[in-house]
Write a protein that holds these residues in place. Sequence first.
Motif, PDB file in Angstrom:
ATOM      1  N   LEU A  53       0.882  -1.164   0.000  1.00 14.44           N
ATOM      2  CA  LEU A  53       0.000   0.000   0.000  1.00 14.44           C
ATOM      3  C   LEU A  53       0.919   1.212   0.000  1.00 14.44           C
ATOM      4  O   LEU A  53       1.684   1.418   0.945  1.00 14.44           O
ATOM      5  N   MET A  81      -2.108   5.050  -2.818  1.00 12.30           N
ATOM      6  CA  MET A  81      -3.049   5.815  -1.997  1.00 12.30           C
ATOM      7  C   MET A  81      -2.664   7.284  -2.135  1.00 12.30           C
ATOM      8  O   MET A  81      -1.496   7.632  -1.992  1.00 12.30           O
ATOM      9  N   ILE A 102      -6.261   4.292  -4.932  1.00  7.69           N
ATOM     10  CA  ILE A 102      -7.275   4.578  -3.920  1.00  7.69           C
ATOM     11  C   ILE A 102      -7.159   6.041  -3.509  1.00  7.69           C
ATOM     12  O   ILE A 102      -6.091   6.487  -3.084  1.00  7.69           O
ATOM     13  N   VAL A 111     -10.226  -0.453   1.754  1.00  9.64           N
ATOM     14  CA  VAL A 111      -8.834  -0.758   1.423  1.00  9.64           C
ATOM     15  C   VAL A 111      -8.537  -2.228   1.703  1.00  9.64           C
ATOM     16  O   VAL A 111      -7.923  -2.923   0.894  1.00  9.64           O
TER      17      VAL A 111
END
Length: 229
Positions: A53, A81, A102, A111
């Motif tokens: 992430l 992100m 995202i 998520v």
Amino acid sequence: MTEHTILIVEDEPEIASLLERVLHKEGMAHTVTAGSVADGYVQFKRAKPSLILLDIMLPDGEGYELCKKVREESNIPILFMSAKDDEVDKLLGLAIGGDDYITKPFSPKEVAYRVKAHLRRLGYSDVQQPLHVGPFTMDAAETSVTKEGVALDLTAKEIGLLAMFLRHPNQILSKETLFERVWGESFFGSDNTMMVHIRRLREKIEHDPSKPQHIVTVKGLGYKFVQGS
């Protein structure tokens, strides 16, 4: 999914902590955090995560830089992100090798669901298992391959190509698809890079590279991996 390690590269401790709590709650107990591009790369090498992430705006640069470095060595899912909601930023993130984008603020649970979805899409089960196709075995982290029990000396790109073939046996994969998934870039019609890597991979896995039995060229369409025995 307790066997997976998720690397969270986020410079805001509150967000990183929140993501960790939600991922733990969803069964992904192993998480590692980093707050910069440099630390993110260190943790990637050390922890060998199943998925990253990745925040875009980091103190020492942009997450795009880390994505490019990771893509030179691994094909694990990378989920960007960012507070940036611009279409150009999303396209850039995906073009350089990202698997998802995202936008902040986001629902931490969403998520977690996206993380699970990407792991399932790549064929990961709750406990990662090696991939066995014909005489080939690839470890769950996609870092090593054996043929009939003998280790193959492959580069990161060659492993990336072979991973794509092993995950899609007997399916025709276009050059565009291979280039986008392995190089993390759009295919612009130049065959040289692809042909060189395919040739070198054949030299390492085929009994007779001049008459390949596994990586077969499908004229005008791409390549197909034949399992064999």
